[in-house]
Design an enzyme around this catalytic site. Structure first.
Site, PDB file in Angstrom:
ATOM      1  N   ARG A 100     -14.754 -17.168 -13.021  1.00  0.00           N
ATOM      2  CA  ARG A 100     -15.571 -17.718 -11.935  1.00  0.00           C
ATOM      3  C   ARG A 100     -14.628 -18.048 -10.785  1.00  0.00           C
ATOM      4  NH1 ARG A 100     -20.213 -21.883 -13.491  1.00  0.00           N
ATOM      5  NH2 ARG A 100     -20.902 -21.153 -11.446  1.00  0.00           N
ATOM      6  N   GLN A 200     -29.097 -28.448 -15.353  1.00  0.00           N
ATOM      7  CA  GLN A 200     -28.027 -29.124 -16.104  1.00  0.00           C
ATOM      8  C   GLN A 200     -28.186 -30.644 -16.081  1.00  0.00           C
ATOM      9  OE1 GLN A 200     -27.493 -26.691 -13.707  1.00  0.00           O
ATOM     10  NE2 GLN A 200     -25.483 -25.760 -13.980  1.00  0.00           N
ATOM     11  N   ASP A 241     -15.989 -29.690  -8.861  1.00  0.00           N
ATOM     12  CA  ASP A 241     -15.279 -28.482  -9.280  1.00  0.00           C
ATOM     13  C   ASP A 241     -13.982 -28.320  -8.507  1.00  0.00           C
ATOM     14  OD1 ASP A 241     -17.188 -26.783 -11.194  1.00  0.00           O
ATOM     15  OD2 ASP A 241     -18.391 -27.880  -9.748  1.00  0.00           O
ATOM     16  N   ASN A 251     -18.778 -28.926  -5.217  1.00  0.00           N
ATOM     17  CA  ASN A 251     -19.480 -29.223  -6.468  1.00  0.00           C
ATOM     18  C   ASN A 251     -20.786 -28.440  -6.495  1.00  0.00           C
ATOM     19  OD1 ASN A 251     -19.535 -30.726  -8.971  1.00  0.00           O
ATOM     20  ND2 ASN A 251     -21.190 -31.952  -8.104  1.00  0.00           N
ATOM     21  N   LYS A 252     -21.507 -28.540  -7.608  1.00  0.00           N
ATOM     22  CA  LYS A 252     -22.762 -27.825  -7.777  1.00  0.00           C
ATOM     23  C   LYS A 252     -23.630 -27.927  -6.526  1.00  0.00           C
ATOM     24  CE  LYS A 252     -26.207 -25.759  -9.810  1.00  0.00           C
ATOM     25  NZ  LYS A 252     -26.145 -24.347 -10.210  1.00  0.00           N
TER      26      LYS A 252
END
Length: 350
Positions: A100, A200, A241, A251-252
């Site tokens: 990723r 999530q 992240d 981040n997400k």
């Protein structure tokens, strides 16, 4: 070895994150949990790459998966001549590191160390498989231990009997926060944004908190302004992240809009994690674009009319001015002071 997952929820037990044994890597399928407890069994490192790309595991789960996959690659190449075996392992390291793109920087810290262990072992006629496995478990244990310090620091800023809002699934920080709260008997409520399209927050974060007895509520991603306007949130927190050297966050996707709302409603946003030395600012981070079909479907069922297009950046970027502080293992830093974190001797994390 003292294992730091002893008081963690099911999701965070080491064997349920990713585990190598007898030529296989087993990974709990987080796309299905808690609706179904199912493990994906990978018999090659390439299958682990696919599992990471397909979100079988996410958040910090791939940090463990790539290490276990390097042990698997060493097992796969056991019958090759040394020179060919090393080339095989170099190819595995590159593929796993880049499974990723946004988090390749972090994955590479683990895979490059595993490759070095393998090369040294081969040179000395030793079996690299158990050595890589042991290093991966030690790395996993080290992260749990370090993140407990982060969790304990985050507890200090959560109001007693207050309510926190979370985003996505912060992996070890969730477990550390739970363990710290139970140890100190600190009480707080949790609201989890669901985190489309894989949910999530609803499936993973909420499951962990509810499993451990916390008052836990799930809201859809488009309810955040409503609950904030009604005074239902005291603090917003997320893992990241990437935390850049200037205190910005990747981040997400959805984190940025929650941070904007938190700023508007004067709700502090505390990001948790270990800053990434070498990532100067948000320009240094590439955001992964995922298959738009993942937005158009839910639980494998197409939800949109034929011809409708999707758009899916996996992450978004939140600038430092929207962040109250970065909560680390060494303390809590304002974004503009984050350079102080790097001036202190750093323990190995990954």
């Amino acid at each position: 070895m003292i294992r730091y997952d002893q008081n963690m929820p099911f999701l965070l037990k080491y064997e349920n994150v990713a585990w190598y044994e007898n030529g296989k890597v087993t990974i709990l399928d987080r796309r299905l949990y808690p609706r179904e407890v199912k493990f994906v069994i990978c018999k090659s490192y390439r299958e682990v790459v696919d599992a990471i790309r397909n979100m079988v595991t996410q958040s910090a789960g791939p940090y463990t998966a790539v290490g276990m996959a390097m042990a698997l690659a060493a097992y796969e190449s056991r019958d090759l001549a040394n020179e060919k075996r090393i080339r095989f392992l170099e190819e595995a390291e590159k593929a796993l590191r880049n499974s990723r793109p946004t988090t390749a920087f972090r994955y590479g810290k683990i895979t490059s160390r595993a490759l070095k262990i393998a090369k040294d072992a081969i040179k000395n006629d030793l079996d690299p498989v158990p050595l890589i496995f042991e290093d991966t478990v030690a790395s996993l244990n080290r992260r749990y231990k370090t993140m407990q310090k982060v969790g304990d620091n985050l507890l200090k800023v959560i109001p007693d009997k207050g309510t926190i809002l979370t985003q996505c699934f912060g992996e070890t920080i969730i477990g550390a926060l739970i363990a710290g709260a139970k140890k100190t008997n600190k009480k707080f409520k949790v609201i989890c944004a669901e985190t489309r399209p894989f949910l999530q927050g609803a499936r993973l974060t909420a499951s962990c908190f509810a499993e451990e007895g916390f008052d836990t509520t799930v809201v859809t991603d488009n309810m955040v302004a409503d609950i904030m306007s009604k005074g239902m949130v005291d603090l917003f927190t997320s893992a990241a992240d990437t935390i850049t050297e200037d205190g910005s966050v990747v981040n997400k996707v959805g984190t940025y809009q929650i941070a904007l709302l938190a700023d508007y409603f004067s709700i502090p946003y505390y990001v948790t994690g270990i800053p990434d030395q070498g990532k100067k600012n948000l320009d240094a981070v590439k955001v992964e674009m995922r298959d738009p079909e993942e937005v158009l479907s839910f639980n494998g069922v197409k939800q949109c009319q034929l011809g409708v297009k999707g758009y899916y950046p996996s992450f978004d970027k939140t600038p430092s001015n929207l962040i109250k502080a970065v909560v680390t293992d060494k303390g809590i830093y304002k974004p503009e002071d984050l350079e102080e974190y790097f001036s202190v001797d750093q323990e190995e994390f990954y």
